[in-house]
Design a protein around this motif. Structure first.
Motif, PDB file in Angstrom:
ATOM      1  N   VAL A 263      -9.977   2.328   7.936  1.00 14.34           N
ATOM      2  CA  VAL A 263      -8.527   2.315   7.827  1.00 14.34           C
ATOM      3  C   VAL A 263      -7.983   1.935   9.202  1.00 14.34           C
ATOM      4  CG1 VAL A 263      -6.473   3.722   7.426  1.00 14.34           C
ATOM      5  CG2 VAL A 263      -8.523   4.078   6.037  1.00 14.34           C
TER       6      VAL A 263
ATOM      7  N   TYR B 168      -0.616   4.586  -0.365  1.00 18.40           N
ATOM      8  CA  TYR B 168      -1.372   5.521   0.452  1.00 18.40           C
ATOM      9  C   TYR B 168      -2.845   5.171   0.388  1.00 18.40           C
ATOM     10  CZ  TYR B 168      -2.268   7.928  -3.992  1.00 18.40           C
ATOM     11  OH  TYR B 168      -2.617   8.221  -5.288  1.00 18.40           O
ATOM     12  N   VAL B 169      -3.584   5.648   1.372  1.00 20.37           N
ATOM     13  CA  VAL B 169      -5.028   5.493   1.457  1.00 20.37           C
ATOM     14  C   VAL B 169      -5.609   6.892   1.522  1.00 20.37           C
ATOM     15  CG1 VAL B 169      -6.915   4.682   2.934  1.00 20.37           C
ATOM     16  CG2 VAL B 169      -4.846   3.307   2.688  1.00 20.37           C
ATOM     17  N   THR B 170      -6.692   7.131   0.802  1.00 28.73           N
ATOM     18  CA  THR B 170      -7.343   8.440   0.874  1.00 28.73           C
ATOM     19  C   THR B 170      -8.716   8.317   1.514  1.00 28.73           C
ATOM     20  OG1 THR B 170      -8.284   8.271  -1.344  1.00 28.73           O
ATOM     21  CG2 THR B 170      -6.159   9.376  -1.148  1.00 28.73           C
TER      22      THR B 170
ATOM     23  N   ILE C  91       0.847  -1.189   0.000  1.00 28.57           N
ATOM     24  CA  ILE C  91       0.000   0.000   0.000  1.00 28.57           C
ATOM     25  C   ILE C  91       0.879   1.234   0.000  1.00 28.57           C
ATOM     26  CG2 ILE C  91      -1.660   1.352   1.331  1.00 28.57           C
ATOM     27  CD1 ILE C  91      -2.839  -1.295   2.291  1.00 28.57           C
TER      28      ILE C  91
ATOM     29  N   LEU D 170      -1.483   8.247   4.742  1.00 30.86           N
ATOM     30  CA  LEU D 170      -2.932   8.433   4.778  1.00 30.86           C
ATOM     31  C   LEU D 170      -3.191   9.855   4.319  1.00 30.86           C
ATOM     32  CD1 LEU D 170      -5.543   7.121   7.067  1.00 30.86           C
ATOM     33  CD2 LEU D 170      -5.538   9.582   6.675  1.00 30.86           C
TER      34      LEU D 170
END
Length: 122
Positions: A68, A4-6, A2, A49
């Motif tokens: 998340v 990044y996570v938005t 991963i 994040l």
């Protein structure tokens, strides 16, 4: 794997204030920012994040079942991270404590936009 996570936001300035203060407890800082988004991490090479105003211009909404989970170095760190989030205006979704069997210890909250976040140590 991963990068990044938005998470969606309808108020970027409010989200930046919330996550600047919350992620400071982990030593994470802003890794990038633009007119529509800001991302936090511990280094440019580490997963991040981010919060973002949706590209299509429609309001950001919370996904049902989307969460998340952020790993913490200790149970004490879970407690401190959760407490800071609540202090900053997050809403409780599960106070820190053991979950299930084994050594899993977690907490759950929703950020000011309603996005669900878990902080855990296992």
């Amino acid at each position: 794997m991963i990068g990044y996570v938005t998470l969606g936001t309808n108020d970027l300035a409010r989200a930046q204030t919330f996550y600047d203060a919350l992620f400071a407890t982990l030593g994470a800082t802003r890794q990038w920012e633009s007119e529509r988004s800001t991302g936090w991490g511990t280094s440019p090479q580490a997963p991040a994040l981010a919060v973002i105003k949706p590209f299509d211009g429609q309001p950001a909404t919370v996904g049902n079942g989307v969460m998340v989970a952020l790993v913490m170095p200790s149970r004490e760190a879970v407690d401190a991270f959760y407490a800071k989030a609540i202090e900053l205006g997050a809403t409780d979704e599960g106070k820190p404590g053991p979950r299930g069997t084994g050594g899993y210890y977690g907490s759950y909250f929703r950020d000011p936009d309603g996005n669900k976040i878990a902080a855990y140590h296992d």
